[in-house]
Design a protein around this motif. Structure first.
Motif, PDB file in Angstrom:
ATOM      1  N   ASP A  52       0.840  -1.207   0.000  1.00 49.57           N
ATOM      2  CA  ASP A  52       0.000   0.000   0.000  1.00 49.57           C
ATOM      3  C   ASP A  52       0.873   1.253   0.000  1.00 49.57           C
ATOM      4  OD1 ASP A  52      -1.536  -2.202   1.952  1.00 49.57           O
ATOM      5  OD2 ASP A  52      -2.675  -1.336   0.278  1.00 49.57           O
ATOM      6  N   VAL A  53       2.116   1.116   0.485  1.00 48.93           N
ATOM      7  CA  VAL A  53       3.051   2.243   0.338  1.00 48.93           C
ATOM      8  C   VAL A  53       3.278   2.459  -1.161  1.00 48.93           C
ATOM      9  CG1 VAL A  53       5.463   2.887   0.693  1.00 48.93           C
ATOM     10  CG2 VAL A  53       4.164   1.861   2.560  1.00 48.93           C
ATOM     11  N   TYR A  54       3.378   1.352  -1.880  1.00 48.97           N
ATOM     12  CA  TYR A  54       3.535   1.379  -3.349  1.00 48.97           C
ATOM     13  C   TYR A  54       2.351   2.135  -3.970  1.00 48.97           C
ATOM     14  CZ  TYR A  54       2.349  -1.049  -7.779  1.00 48.97           C
ATOM     15  OH  TYR A  54       1.923  -1.381  -9.031  1.00 48.97           O
ATOM     16  N   MET A  55       1.140   1.863  -3.455  1.00 48.72           N
ATOM     17  CA  MET A  55      -0.065   2.536  -4.000  1.00 48.72           C
ATOM     18  C   MET A  55       0.017   4.037  -3.717  1.00 48.72           C
ATOM     19  SD  MET A  55      -3.071   3.934  -2.572  1.00 48.72           S
ATOM     20  CE  MET A  55      -3.447   2.995  -1.095  1.00 48.72           C
ATOM     21  N   VAL A  56       0.429   4.392  -2.517  1.00 55.54           N
ATOM     22  CA  VAL A  56       0.501   5.823  -2.159  1.00 55.54           C
ATOM     23  C   VAL A  56       1.529   6.513  -3.053  1.00 55.54           C
ATOM     24  CG1 VAL A  56       1.241   7.427  -0.341  1.00 55.54           C
ATOM     25  CG2 VAL A  56      -0.285   5.513   0.209  1.00 55.54           C
ATOM     26  N   GLY A  57       2.612   5.800  -3.369  1.00 54.95           N
ATOM     27  CA  GLY A  57       3.622   6.366  -4.276  1.00 54.95           C
ATOM     28  C   GLY A  57       3.002   6.708  -5.616  1.00 54.95           C
ATOM     29  N   ALA A  58       2.177   5.798  -6.135  1.00 56.29           N
ATOM     30  CA  ALA A  58       1.532   6.043  -7.443  1.00 56.29           C
ATOM     31  C   ALA A  58       0.642   7.276  -7.354  1.00 56.29           C
ATOM     32  CB  ALA A  58       0.698   4.816  -7.826  1.00 56.29           C
ATOM     33  N   PHE A  59      -0.149   7.393  -6.275  1.00 57.59           N
ATOM     34  CA  PHE A  59      -1.063   8.542  -6.172  1.00 57.59           C
ATOM     35  C   PHE A  59      -0.272   9.838  -5.950  1.00 57.59           C
ATOM     36  CE2 PHE A  59      -5.467   7.495  -6.516  1.00 57.59           C
ATOM     37  CZ  PHE A  59      -5.483   6.100  -6.426  1.00 57.59           C
ATOM     38  N   ALA A  60       0.841   9.738  -5.203  1.00 62.07           N
ATOM     39  CA  ALA A  60       1.653  10.943  -4.978  1.00 62.07           C
ATOM     40  C   ALA A  60       2.142  11.457  -6.333  1.00 62.07           C
ATOM     41  CB  ALA A  60       2.835  10.598  -4.078  1.00 62.07           C
ATOM     42  N   SER A  61       2.661  10.540  -7.169  1.00 63.18           N
ATOM     43  CA  SER A  61       3.150  10.975  -8.492  1.00 63.18           C
ATOM     44  C   SER A  61       1.992  11.561  -9.294  1.00 63.18           C
ATOM     45  CB  SER A  61       3.752   9.790  -9.256  1.00 63.18           C
ATOM     46  OG  SER A  61       4.314   8.860  -8.379  1.00 63.18           O
TER      47      SER A  61
END
Lengths: 300, 257, 373, 324
Positions: A41-50
């Protein structure tokens, strides 16, 4: 015959995506002996941050190297920050409580990020910005090879060597291995376990950040639950390769990607996930510590 | 068969390249108290692990009362009558002293799972007998007052004794004691010597002892084997062992010429 | 301190009771606002809310305002059952609109049926939904018709002979449509060259597409949701599959072209309604929807809107607010001028209405043809 | 023999009175929640046998629940071996059948995976759970993704409630009695120190398989009851998240505490429902966000779980004695 080569390419590129995320799992497990369920889910947050930063900077529709660099840095920054926060708030208080408690907390953090993400980002899927133009490297005789297939593979191999170098060749790596084998003794030797563990989370989460940009580039659909299935597969790959071993994670991921690809191509597409798990179970029964994992014989 | 209870026939244990135990052979007679000594890392505990099935010997085999126990699992070997204690204490920490002993009596339990559901007579009776037997054993080691306390809360010496009681509860034919006197002071060791003598008496037990405390070994052992680098370098009565050149060299190293 | 903190977080939610007064008619709605197919639930809910606001602005029904209580089922069947049970027994609604996904409708319809509360599903196309009982209605066409539409379009309009099917095995809407399409296409002399599947949530489909490519079909029938279809289209083009793709109303969302980019252009899908329709009611609906939510309504928003309007009309006509009375009035719906076309409910309470075939061209949806039952 | 049934019958009467209260006092929605709570109680207690008492970490509990659900669903709609008025006997037999089938699956899953330890065992059991779910997805005669509809309910709320209380008591007293016996001590010894247990003559593999089979039997029972209560099941309600839910109940309630599992099952089933009105106010579904936050806080504030290793009776004695 060329179909087989195409399946090979697809399998390897899928496997290298799992590798990027599996490396994060293996690093955290290697040091803390803990499954960080929230990693995907950290990976998911990274995608949304970008996604949000690209829109804010207005660069979400002019693909260029510059955009790639900016988004990579953004994603790595936000993921490391989140990784640090999770470790500091949720995991540190439980440092020496039983493993199951840490696991439940990790699941709690994972659910919190997923459902919190749906509330904050909205449940509908969003479109990942154009990061880089995908140019065709080779196309003909029924084999299509695009730059995206290769970049992900190269990055994950590079990440593997970088991590290997970090852990086995640097002083910091030695400290990490010390904390991994015995945190209390390591602290006697002047190593600050808390700082090392935070550093591990930063590196692991940064890797997830890189993964989210590369995957976003190739599959431009992102939604708050995107981490769930790919996270499970990456975790299974890490265990398959021998949880805790860096090269094991990449090897396990490639095997996972290839086996899924071949299962869908030559057996049946409906049993894709089931057979992927089947392969894992067979391997674990014959190699209980995973392919490259070292099976620690319990000293009597 | 002659009164040989336990025999090791050229047993070898190889971890990768290292031969922890190299074709060791010895016999232990019924009712005998034998000692197994040797410097640290000589392979003593590895021998114990091979005798109790925790490790399967890479070569050779172990014979108990004429029957080979090759390929048997530790619990099968325990049911055939070999009981042991551990070098570093492996009690069931979060269970009571009584439960620790009762677990060892599980192998003799006759009632089925179903009986325990229906609280049948055979269940209640068997539980009562088990508890009585366990309490009697604890009395011998004067631990009965601590029966309901957690085993991990006992002082070190008493934990050692509890391990012996637990081993006895399996009604063994031979008991393997792995450094029972480790960490005990002088008077406790002396008391231990009497207890070992007493249990040999009461339970007609054969005992095989690993120990570093030479006073204890020389005091009670009838026959001693000496191990060094996995090989048997000497065997015999305590007197013969005490002044055997090979043994002294093994322990103190070769005198510089 | 610790116990105080613990008890605080436990009692926090109890304070939030719900208020109810009696000069309102309680209408219940449930959908997946979170979970995998959250976007359908959300757009259908927007359509319903728009309709309810319009009706209340025009004086409501029987002089009373309509009070809408919407509930989220997180895309899980047992949650849908709990939500509907709560709406029926706790909030005491007179009727329920809800369940875009057929799975959720099928799970929760029996609860409404057993309590004699009319249940109107705006978009569940799986045939079994209305088989649950006489209180269960739907205002959209059913899979057998929608499958027939595309099978007819592929074989008769486009004269295609070989089709490959790629279905979402985790989604009964997709499986239902794929089966009917295969049946109807074979009946018209066509050949199904391959029938592969994927699971909602997958992101890589290259394995299936490489297999399909080796069979070189005239088209691919992909009756999944737009979330996956966008990626499939892109990867198909990457693998050199040039033939047009076909699908069902699950494609209908702006995000389809955002994700699929140019790869999605030129493909066809069947749908309930088209924004290009000249019917003034439709353009008026689109204007009001944009004003309220500043986004163009998709088919689900339109269906939600129609469902609420049909229900309100039935309640207006009904002699009283009892379940049976409202049920009979809904059953009498005939040629209702809905945004999604003329709606007539037949004997087994499904809507008999025509479907349109749309071609995707960037953001807009080119109207191709109408196919009526 | 009679003594054996004294406490269970008393408990059954107590539960029945409570059930009458619910039947008249509350509406269907609360009644349905109560039935779901009872299903989760059985699920949590059965998993406690494996994760709590035997120290093995299973993440595949939902798979066994699914087997129970689908067997009962299929059998109660296709085979009617008894005339109408004796339906409850056939219902009882089908529920037991669901349990037995799940127990067999537990045996098949248990044998190969019980050589593994900790995380590896968790992964293999998770894998088996997913395999069962995907297999169900592909079985058309069981409805595949369309799910299996109109499973007959167990009559009115009261009869469903009695069925469920009967099974809760069977599960509770079976596990409680076994834990008081030598077999129970065998499970505990495996949790404490497997090598020492093996050296003391305990066949640890058999113990682990026995725990696994018993726990999957009751998971199958919970699944069968679940099928009757929701009357519509499909594979997506038995994902690994459901197994995780069961593990959370065990850990939250206290590993090795049956009453802890019951209290945790009540809390975890009721909590999202209590939060539902909150969602009507804010139009945003915060239930899962609050639920996951509560999990994190509980693990930090009360790592041992609500009851730790104690049963409610011990907790009662401890507090009563202190205050008396």
């Amino acid at each position: 015959m060329q179909d087989f080569v195409q399946h090979l390419i697809n399998g390897i590129s899928l496997g290298s995506i799992y590798a990027l995320i599996a490396l994060g799992y293996t690093m955290v497990y290697g040091i803390l002996k803990m499954i960080n369920f929230a990693h995907s889910d950290v990976y998911m947050v990274g995608a949304f941050a970008s996604y949000y930063v690209a829109r804010w900077l207005g660069i979400d529709s002019n693909p260029s190297i510059g955009t790639l660099i900016i988004l990579l840095l953004t994603s790595m920054f936000f993921c490391s920050l989140l990784g640090l926060l999770i470790e500091r708030l949720a995991y540190r208080p439980l440092r020496n409580s039983p493993k199951l408690n840490i696991l439940i907390t990790a699941i709690g953090v994972s659910l919190f990020l997923e459902y919190g993400g749906q509330v904050v980002f909205g449940a509908d899927p969003k479109v990942f910005p154009d990061v880089m133009k995908d140019f065709v490297l080779f196309s003909g005789a029924g084999i299509e090879l695009t730059s995206f297939d290769i970049t992900v593979l190269i990055v994950s191999i590079l990440a593997m060597f970088a991590l290997d170098f970090l852990i086995y060749k640097t002083k910091l790596g030695k400290a990490m291995r010390a904390v991994s084998s015995n945190p209390s003794v390591a602290s006697l030797m002047g190593v600050n376990p808390d700082r090392i563990i935070s550093f591990t989370f930063i590196v692991g989460s940064a890797l997830a950040g890189v993964g989210s940009v590369l995957v976003g580039m190739k599959y431009p659909k992102i939604d708050p639950l995107m981490g769930m299935m790919i996270g499970l597969k990456a975790f299974v790959a890490a265990v398959l390769g021998g949880i805790g071993s860096i090269s094991g994670a990449v090897l396990g991921a490639l095997i996972m990607g290839l086996s899924e690809e071949m299962v869908v191509a030559y057996l049946s597409s409906t049993y894709r996930d089931a057979l992927a798990f089947g392969i894992l179970i067979v391997i674990l029964i014959f190699k209980p510590a995973g392919i490259l994992g070292k099976y620690s014989v319990e000293k009597v | 068969m002659s009164d040989v209870l336990l025999e090791a026939k050229n047993i070898t244990m190889q971890f990768g390249g290292l031969k922890a135990v190299d074709s060791l052979a010895f016999k232990i007679h019924k009712g005998q108290l034998a000692g197994l000594i040797g410097p640290n890392g000589a392979g003593k505990t590895t021998v114990f692990n091979m005798l109790t099935g925790v490790y399967q010997p890479t070569e050779g085999e172990v014979i108990l009362e004429g029957q080979s126990i090759k390929g048997l699992k530790p619990f099968q070997i325990s049911q055939r009558g070999i009981a042991r204690t551990f070098q570093n204490i492996r009690l069931f920490k979060k269970l009571s002293v009584l439960d620790n002993v009762l677990i060892a009596t599980h192998q003799h339990v006759k009632y089925s799972l179903l009986n325990s559901l229906l609280l049948t007579k055979s269940f209640t009776e068997s539980e009562k007998n088990q508890k009585e037997k366990a309490m009697d054993l604890l009395k011998i080691f004067s631990l009965e007052s601590k029966a309901n306390e957690l085993s991990s809360s006992l002082p070190y010496g008493q934990q050692r004794k509890l391990e012996i009681v637990r081993a006895l509860a399996t009604d063994p034919k031979i008991i393997l004691l792995d450094e029972p006197a480790a960490g005990m002071n002088h008077s406790e060791t002396h008391q231990l010597m009497d207890t070992i003598a007493k249990i040999r008496e009461d339970f007609k037990l054969t005992v095989l002892l690993i120990e570093h405390d030479m006073k204890l070994v020389m005091g009670i052992c009838e026959n001693i084997f000496v191990l060094d680098h996995g090989m048997k370098i000497e065997e015999g009565q305590p007197a013969k062992i005490q002044n055997s050149k090979k043994v002294i060299e093994a322990y103190l190293g070769i005198e510089e010429a | 301190m610790k116990n105080l903190f613990l008890s605080l977080i436990l009692t926090l939610p109890l304070l939030a009771g719900c208020t109810k007064n009696n000069n309102e008619i309680a209408i219940g709605e449930f959908d997946s606002m979170t979970g995998s197919d959250a976007t359908f639930g959300l757009s259908s809910n927007k359509g319903v809310r728009l309709a309810i606001d319009e009706i209340n602005a025009a004086g409501g029904v029987k002089g009373k305002k309509l009070a809408l209580t919407a509930m989220d089922d997180q895309g899980k069947n047992e949650e849908a059952v709990s939500a509907v049970t709560r709406l029926v027994t706790q909030t005491k609604v007179v009727a329920i609109i809800g369940g875009v996904a057929s799975g959720r409708s099928k799970a929760s319809a029996p609860v409404a049926q057993s309590h004699q509360i009319p249940f109107v599903s705006p978009a569940s196309t799986n045939p079994d939904v209305t088989k649950v009982g006489d209180y269960v209605f739907r205002i959209c066409f059913i899979d057998p018709f929608q499958g027939l539409v595309m099978a007819k379009f592929a074989s008769e309009n486009m004269k295609m002979k070989k089709v490959a099917i790629l279905r979402d095995v985790k989604n009964d809407y997709s499986v239902g449509l794929a089966d009917v399409f295969a049946q109807e296409f074979k009946k018209r002399g066509g050949e199904i060259v391959s029938d592969l599947s994927y699971q909602a949530g997958d992101i890589d489909f290259k394995a299936q597409l490489t297999q399909i490519r080796s069979k070189n079909p005239d088209t691919l029938y992909i009756p999944g949701y737009y979330t996956e279809v966008g990626l499939i289209a892109q990867q198909a083009r990457q693998l050199g599959i040039k033939v047009p793709l076909m699908g069902g109303d699950g494609w209908d969302s702006e995000k389809l072209s955002e994700i699929g980019k140019e790869a999605i252009n030129g493909n066809y899908f069947s749908n309930h309604y088209t924004t290009e329709s000249t019917d003034p009611a439709v353009s008026d609906f689109i204007k009001k929807f944009k004003a309220k939510y500043n986004e163009t309504p998709d088919a689900l928003a339109a269906l939600g809107y129609d469902a609420a309007k049909i229900l309100a009309a039935a309640i207006e006509r009904a002699p009283n607010l009892s379940g049976p009375a409202i049920r009979d009035e809904i059953a009498k719906t005939k040629d209702f001028g809905g945004v999604t076309g003329k709606i007539t409910l037949n004997a087994n309470r499904d809507a008999v209405k025509s479907a349109v075939v749309i071609q995707v061209d960037g953001k807009n949806r080119k109207f191709i043809t109408t196919i009526s039952p | 023999m009679f003594k054996a049934f004294k406490n269970p019958t008393l408990a059954l009467i107590g539960l029945a009175i409570f059930g009458l209260g619910i039947n008249f006092g509350f509406n269907d929605y609360i009644q349905l929640t109560v039935l779901f709570i009872m299903v989760n109680c059985i699920l949590a207690m059965s998993l406690n046998l494996v994760n709590g008492y035997t120290g093995q970490f299973s993440l595949g509990h939902a798979g066994f629940m699914a087997i129970g659900s689908y067997f009962t669903a299929y059998s109660s709609t296709h085979w009617n071996i008894f005339p109408a008025n004796l339906q409850f006997i056939s219902a009882f037999l089908f529920i037991v059948g669901g349990g037995l089938l799940a127990a067999i699956a537990g045996f098949i899953v248990g044998l190969p995976s019980l050589r593994l330890k900790g995380d590896y065992l968790a992964i293999v059991t998770l894998g088996f759970g997913e395999i069962i779910r995907v297999a169900l997805l592909n079985m058309d005669f069981l409805g595949g993704p369309r799910g299996y509809a109109n499973i007959p309910s167990l009559g009115s709320f009261l009869s469903s409630y009695l069925f469920a209380s009967l099974w809760i008591l069977i599960c509770l007293f079976t596990i409680w009695r076994v834990m008081q016996s030598s077999y129970g001590r065998g499970f505990l010894s495996v949790r404490e120190d497997e090598i020492a247990a093996e050296s003391m003559g305990v066949d640890t593999t058999k113990m682990k398989v026995r725990a696994f089979v018993m726990s999957s039997f009751f998971a199958g029972i919970a699944g069968s009851l679940f099928a009757h209560f929701t009357s519509f099941i499909n594979p997506s309600s038995f994902t690994y998240l459901q197994s995780i839910n069961a593990v959370i109940m065990v850990v939250l309630g206290g590993m090795g505490s049956l009453s802890g599992s019951i209290v945790a099952a009540i809390f975890i089933t009721a909590f999202p429902e209590i939060l539902r009105p909150l969602q009507e106010l804010t139009h945003v579904d915060l239930r899962m966000v609050i639920y996951s936050l509560t999990l994190i806080l509980m693990m930090i504030l009360r790592p041992k779980g609500i009851f730790g290793e104690l049963e409610i009776t011990d907790v009662w004695r401890k507090y009563v004695r202190r205050s008396a």
